[in-house]
Design an enzyme around this catalytic site. Structure first.
Site, PDB file in Angstrom:
ATOM      1  N   ARG A   3      -7.656  -4.543   8.637  1.00  0.00           N
ATOM      2  CA  ARG A   3      -7.715  -3.249   9.298  1.00  0.00           C
ATOM      3  C   ARG A   3      -9.105  -2.643   9.151  1.00  0.00           C
ATOM      4  O   ARG A   3      -9.869  -3.002   8.269  1.00  0.00           O
ATOM      5  CB  ARG A   3      -6.613  -2.336   8.789  1.00  0.00           C
ATOM      6  CG  ARG A   3      -5.330  -2.690   9.494  1.00  0.00           C
ATOM      7  CD  ARG A   3      -4.197  -1.807   9.135  1.00  0.00           C
ATOM      8  NE  ARG A   3      -3.707  -2.122   7.810  1.00  0.00           N
ATOM      9  CZ  ARG A   3      -2.660  -1.541   7.278  1.00  0.00           C
ATOM     10  NH1 ARG A   3      -2.024  -0.619   7.937  1.00  0.00           N
ATOM     11  NH2 ARG A   3      -2.250  -1.879   6.079  1.00  0.00           N
TER      12      ARG A   3
ATOM     13  N   PHE B 127       0.833  -1.213   0.000  1.00  0.00           N
ATOM     14  CA  PHE B 127       0.000   0.000   0.000  1.00  0.00           C
ATOM     15  C   PHE B 127       0.868   1.265   0.000  1.00  0.00           C
ATOM     16  O   PHE B 127       0.868   2.041  -0.972  1.00  0.00           O
ATOM     17  CB  PHE B 127      -0.941  -0.089   1.210  1.00  0.00           C
ATOM     18  CG  PHE B 127      -1.623   1.196   1.593  1.00  0.00           C
ATOM     19  CD1 PHE B 127      -2.282   1.975   0.646  1.00  0.00           C
ATOM     20  CD2 PHE B 127      -1.638   1.606   2.928  1.00  0.00           C
ATOM     21  CE1 PHE B 127      -2.915   3.153   1.016  1.00  0.00           C
ATOM     22  CE2 PHE B 127      -2.275   2.773   3.303  1.00  0.00           C
ATOM     23  CZ  PHE B 127      -2.901   3.554   2.349  1.00  0.00           C
TER      24      PHE B 127
ATOM     25  N   TYR C 215       5.555  -6.977  15.994  1.00  0.00           N
ATOM     26  CA  TYR C 215       5.639  -5.780  15.139  1.00  0.00           C
ATOM     27  C   TYR C 215       6.263  -4.630  15.928  1.00  0.00           C
ATOM     28  O   TYR C 215       7.237  -4.015  15.493  1.00  0.00           O
ATOM     29  CB  TYR C 215       4.232  -5.418  14.672  1.00  0.00           C
ATOM     30  CG  TYR C 215       4.152  -4.248  13.714  1.00  0.00           C
ATOM     31  CD1 TYR C 215       4.668  -4.339  12.428  1.00  0.00           C
ATOM     32  CD2 TYR C 215       3.533  -3.057  14.092  1.00  0.00           C
ATOM     33  CE1 TYR C 215       4.576  -3.274  11.540  1.00  0.00           C
ATOM     34  CE2 TYR C 215       3.427  -1.990  13.214  1.00  0.00           C
ATOM     35  CZ  TYR C 215       3.943  -2.103  11.936  1.00  0.00           C
ATOM     36  OH  TYR C 215       3.840  -1.041  11.063  1.00  0.00           O
TER      37      TYR C 215
ATOM     38  N   GLY D  28       2.354  -7.901  -0.278  1.00  0.00           N
ATOM     39  CA  GLY D  28       2.208  -6.942  -1.388  1.00  0.00           C
ATOM     40  C   GLY D  28       1.571  -7.593  -2.606  1.00  0.00           C
ATOM     41  O   GLY D  28       1.410  -8.816  -2.664  1.00  0.00           O
TER      42      GLY D  28
ATOM     43  N   LYS E 196      11.479 -10.523  11.476  1.00  0.00           N
ATOM     44  CA  LYS E 196      12.713 -10.553  10.684  1.00  0.00           C
ATOM     45  C   LYS E 196      12.840  -9.350   9.749  1.00  0.00           C
ATOM     46  O   LYS E 196      13.922  -8.788   9.603  1.00  0.00           O
ATOM     47  CB  LYS E 196      12.793 -11.855   9.890  1.00  0.00           C
ATOM     48  CG  LYS E 196      13.236 -13.028  10.768  1.00  0.00           C
ATOM     49  CD  LYS E 196      13.037 -14.365  10.120  1.00  0.00           C
ATOM     50  CE  LYS E 196      14.073 -14.680   9.082  1.00  0.00           C
ATOM     51  NZ  LYS E 196      13.882 -16.043   8.527  1.00  0.00           N
TER      52      LYS E 196
HETATM   53  N1  UDP Z   1     -11.560  -2.800  14.425  1.00  0.00           N
HETATM   54  C1  UDP Z   1     -12.917  -3.015  14.488  1.00  0.00           C
HETATM   55  N2  UDP Z   1     -13.499  -3.820  13.539  1.00  0.00           N
HETATM   56  C2  UDP Z   1     -12.815  -4.421  12.532  1.00  0.00           C
HETATM   57  C3  UDP Z   1     -11.427  -4.186  12.455  1.00  0.00           C
HETATM   58  C4  UDP Z   1     -10.827  -3.367  13.422  1.00  0.00           C
HETATM   59  O1  UDP Z   1     -13.608  -2.503  15.377  1.00  0.00           O
HETATM   60  O2  UDP Z   1     -13.435  -5.158  11.721  1.00  0.00           O
HETATM   61  C5  UDP Z   1     -10.937  -1.927  15.435  1.00  0.00           C
HETATM   62  C6  UDP Z   1      -9.683  -2.503  16.097  1.00  0.00           C
HETATM   63  O3  UDP Z   1     -10.007  -3.313  17.208  1.00  0.00           O
HETATM   64  C7  UDP Z   1      -8.954  -1.229  16.506  1.00  0.00           C
HETATM   65  C8  UDP Z   1      -9.338  -0.219  15.420  1.00  0.00           C
HETATM   66  O4  UDP Z   1     -10.502  -0.741  14.783  1.00  0.00           O
HETATM   67  O5  UDP Z   1      -9.407  -0.749  17.749  1.00  0.00           O
HETATM   68  C9  UDP Z   1      -8.256  -0.005  14.366  1.00  0.00           C
HETATM   69  O6  UDP Z   1      -7.812  -1.271  13.980  1.00  0.00           O
HETATM   70  P1  UDP Z   1      -6.817  -1.540  12.804  1.00  0.00           P
HETATM   71  O7  UDP Z   1      -6.689  -3.034  12.677  1.00  0.00           O
HETATM   72  O8  UDP Z   1      -7.243  -0.784  11.610  1.00  0.00           O
HETATM   73  O9  UDP Z   1      -5.388  -0.957  13.221  1.00  0.00           O
HETATM   74  P2  UDP Z   1      -4.657  -0.623  14.594  1.00  0.00           P
HETATM   75  O10 UDP Z   1      -4.791   0.847  14.714  1.00  0.00           O
HETATM   76  O11 UDP Z   1      -5.334  -1.328  15.752  1.00  0.00           O
HETATM   77  O12 UDP Z   1      -3.274  -1.090  14.373  1.00  0.00           O
END
Ligand code: UDP
Length: 322
Positions: free
Chosen positions: A187, A12, A146, A37, A92
């Site tokens: 996400r 991305f 991470y 990717g 890694k």
């Molecule tokens: N989240 C959610 N529903 C989803 C996916 C994510 O409510 O289907 C929430 C997740 O628990 C977090 C926020 O959205 O609190 C952002 O999550 P993301 O995975 O985008 O990235 P993060 O900021 O947590 O790395």
């Protein structure tokens, strides 16, 4: 013509950076092992004379023939689902991969910029987060692979700067969105838009009171470009300080997509940060950088991108969740 190596080029952020550097007249060398990717993101670049691509895993020794002026290390799984599925690769690429690329930068006398993250702040006790905050990270939690790889990445990059005098830059990236995000990356934005497009309910994790601040990709790329050309070596936050709860975000997606589906609640993942908002004073002062794209505008562009994907891509994406 300056020559830049971009790792994670088919991802991305990497693909948007390739576009930007091509537009600025650089010779761009893209590198990616395609584990997360997708070549589709850069297929429009293959016909250009000033673009080359290597399919390579930077966790192994990296060889690039010829001169390099800049290295941008953007290769990494970047979503919480990925950390769970491929934890060792995540560790890694941030540690061994960064070490290899620093060695390459030293050999080529190139400037190295690393993609760090708001995750170095963990579940923050200081709000909003300035660069001077040291963070609150669980090293052995599911996100530890991470977060700790990125913290190590910052440490080794700074050591190469102070010990070897390498020209290095560290950007701490907060939640970013835009076209070419993977619909199945887990996400929140692709998850919600994918659910709306498939006519499914939107899944909020926890009670939806956790907050995030979403930055449109073009604003992020502008900040990174300015940082690379600056002479600043300390970490710089780049992100959008406009913070909303995940519940409000779901409402915005429902309005944008016009879906009739409802919101359903699922368990909050372990160590999910409760709040996140960048303090961008440093970026404003040092880079003279300002945000240009509102969330309303950025979400519309991103929704149009996801709408243009084929039905096959839309449904293929479902399986990764289940
Ligand atoms: N989240 C959610 N529903 C989803 C996916 C994510 O409510 O289907 C929430 C997740 O628990 C977090 C926020 O959205 O609190 C952002 O999550 P993301 O995975 O985008 O990235 P993060 O900021 O947590 O790395």
């Amino acid at each position: 013509m300056k020559r830049v190596l971009i790792t994670g080029a088919a991802g991305f952020l990497g693909s948007h950076l390739c576009d930007r550097f091509i537009k600025e007249g650089y010779n761009v060398v893209g590198m990616d092992n395609l584990i997360t990717g997708d070549l589709k993101n850069i297929e429009h670049l293959f016909k250009l004379e000033n673009f080359e691509f290597y399919n390579h895993d930077v966790s192994k020794f990296v060889h690039v023939p010829g001169d390099l002026d800049y290295i941008l290390h953007f290769a990494s799984p970047a979503s919480p689902i990925d950390y769970l599925k491929i934890p060792i690769q995540t560790l890694k690429v941030g540690s061994l991969g960064t070490h290899n690329l620093l060695g390459l930068a030293k050999a080529k006398k190139a400037c190295m910029l690393i993609a760090s993250t708001s995750e170095v702040y963990g579940d923050p006790n200081v709000h909003p987060q300035p660069e001077t905050y040291w963070g609150n990270v669980n090293p052995v939690g599911p996100r530890g692979v991470y977060d700790e790889a990125k913290r190590f990445q910052e440490a080794i990059t700074m050591a190469y700067h102070t010990f070897h005098g390498l020209d290095t830059k560290i950007v701490r990236i907060f939640n970013t969105y835009g076209p070419r995000m993977r619909l199945n990356d887990g996400r929140v934005l692709p998850a919600f838009i994918g659910q709306a497009l498939r006519g499914e309910d939107l899944t909020i994790f926890g009670d939806g009171s956790q907050t995030r601040s979403f930055c449109y990709v073009d604003d992020l790329v502008e900040g990174i470009y300015r940082l690379l050309l600056s002479d600043y070596h300390q970490p710089v936050n780049i992100g959008n300080p406009s913070e909303i709860t995940i519940s409000q975000f779901a409402e915005e997606i429902i309005k944008l997509t016009g879906t009739n589906q409802k919101v359903i609640y699922k368990d909050l993942p372990v160590d999910d940060p409760k709040q996140r908002q960048p303090d961008i004073t440093r970026a404003r002062e040092i880079l003279n950088w300002e945000l240009k794209v509102s969330r309303e505008e950025g979400l519309k562009i991103t929704y149009d991108y996801f709408r243009s994907l084929s039905q096959e891509e839309l449904y293929k994406s479902k399986h990764r969740f289940e």
